[in-house]
Design a protein around this motif. Sequence first.
Motif, PDB file in Angstrom:
ATOM      1  N   THR A 157    -103.507 -57.955   6.208  1.00  0.00           N
ATOM      2  CA  THR A 157    -104.186 -56.786   5.632  1.00  0.00           C
ATOM      3  C   THR A 157    -103.283 -55.551   5.701  1.00  0.00           C
ATOM      4  O   THR A 157    -103.148 -54.803   4.731  1.00  0.00           O
ATOM      5  N   GLU A 191    -110.053 -50.784   4.223  1.00  0.00           N
ATOM      6  CA  GLU A 191    -111.528 -50.667   4.179  1.00  0.00           C
ATOM      7  C   GLU A 191    -112.139 -51.920   3.544  1.00  0.00           C
ATOM      8  O   GLU A 191    -113.138 -52.451   4.043  1.00  0.00           O
ATOM      9  N   ASP A 192    -111.528 -52.370   2.448  1.00  0.00           N
ATOM     10  CA  ASP A 192    -112.070 -53.550   1.757  1.00  0.00           C
ATOM     11  C   ASP A 192    -112.070 -54.776   2.665  1.00  0.00           C
ATOM     12  O   ASP A 192    -112.914 -55.660   2.528  1.00  0.00           O
ATOM     13  N   GLY A 214    -112.677 -54.645   5.736  1.00  0.00           N
ATOM     14  CA  GLY A 214    -113.668 -54.430   6.797  1.00  0.00           C
ATOM     15  C   GLY A 214    -113.126 -53.760   8.047  1.00  0.00           C
ATOM     16  O   GLY A 214    -113.796 -53.713   9.073  1.00  0.00           O
ATOM     17  N   TYR A 215    -111.900 -53.218   7.964  1.00  0.00           N
ATOM     18  CA  TYR A 215    -111.294 -52.609   9.147  1.00  0.00           C
ATOM     19  C   TYR A 215    -111.130 -51.088   9.019  1.00  0.00           C
ATOM     20  O   TYR A 215    -110.316 -50.492   9.708  1.00  0.00           O
TER      21      TYR A 215
END
Length: 378
Positions: free
Chosen positions: A270, A300-301, A303-304
Motif C-alpha cells: 500500500t 485511505e482506500d 483502510g489505513y
Amino acid sequence: MTEDVHAERRERAAARLRETGADGLVCFPSRNLQYLTGFAEEPGERHLLLVVPAGDRATDGASLPEPEFLVPALYETQVREETTVDAVRTWADGDDPTVAVRDLLGDLGLREGRLLVDDTMWATFTQDLRSAAPDAAWGLASEALADLRVRKDEAELDAMRAAAVAADETVRDLRELGADALGMTECDLADWVADRLAAHGGEGTSFETIVGAGPNGAKPHHGCGDREIRAGEPVVLDFGTRVDGYPSDQTRTLVFDREPPAEYERVHETVREAQAAAVEAVEPGVAAEVIDRAAREVIEDAGYGDAFFHRTGHGVGLDVHEEPYVVAGNDRELEPGMVFSVEPGIYLDGRFGCRIEDLVVVTGDGCERLNDTDRGWR
Ligand code: ZN
Ligand code: ZN
C-alpha cells in the motif's frame, strides 16, 4: 561549486530584495549565508555578518553597492579564501563589535529603510542590529530568499544527485547485509549506515539516522535505541548524507531475514503504491497539496487512513526541511527545479511501521527521481 554561482546568487538576491521592497539583507552564519557565499560555518558568539544591499530601485540596481562582510579578525583569511566577496572588514577581540556593525550599516546607507535578517539569527545579533539602526523596519530573509532557494540551480542538483547515489548505494549494502544485521542494535546499525554513506562519498549524515525496528518503526521520528534487529521484523531506515553541502534523505523499510507478519506485506504494498501515485502526480503547475492527496487516497482506500498521520513530503535543499511542504492546504504550484521528498507511511502502534521515501526534482513535464534503488522490503 564554481565561484560564479555564488556571485550570481548574490545578484539575484539583490534583485529579489528590490522586488520585495527591502533595502538590504543581513545574514549571520546560516544556510542563507552558505547559499550566497559558499561559506559554511556554525553560529558563534562573535559578530560575523554579511550585508547585501538591495541597490537603487529606481535604476533597478544599476548603482549596486557591493555586499560586504564584517568578520572577527581571526576569520579574515578563511572568508577571503573561501568566498568571492571582495569587501571584508574585520573587528578584533577587544574591540566593540557593535560600533563596527553601526559603521557598516551607515557606510552602506542602511541605517534606515527596510532590512531583512536571517530567520535563524540569534536574538543577541538582531538586538545589536536594532540598536545600530533604530529607525529601520525589519523583516525576515525568507521573504526574499525562500523563492530563490526553492528552485535549485544545476550546481545544487548535481550535488543532490551525488548525495542520493550515496544513499542508494547504502541501501544496496543494507540488502547485502541481510541476516548479518540480526543481533545488531538499532544504533549499531545507524553507525554502520553512517560508515557506508561515507564510503560512498558522503560527508557525514544530513540528520540523525532513524533505525526503527518492530514497534519502534511505528514512531516516525524514533532515532535509534538499543533494541536488537530480529528476524521477521520490519525495520524503518531513514537516513541521508551531504555532498557539497547538499543533503539526501531516503527511507526504506527492510526485513533482514525471514518473512514479516502477514499484514505487513499488505501495508508495504500500500505504501509503495501510495508513493508511486504521488510521484506520478508531480508536474509543474500542480499544487503541492495535490501530491499529498494522491498518496493519502491510496492509503485511505486500503483502510489505513488513520495510520498515515504526517504530511507526504518536504522540500529539500541546504536545509533538509524547507519549502515546498507537500501537505494539505499548501496550494503553492510546483515549478521546475523544486526538490522535495515523497514519503508516505503507515504506522501501526505497538506493532510496526512502514515508510518509503525518495527525492524528486520537478522538471519541465514531470519529475526526475533522485533515488532509483529497489523499494521492496526483502
Ligand atoms: Zn527521511
Ligand atoms: Zn524526509
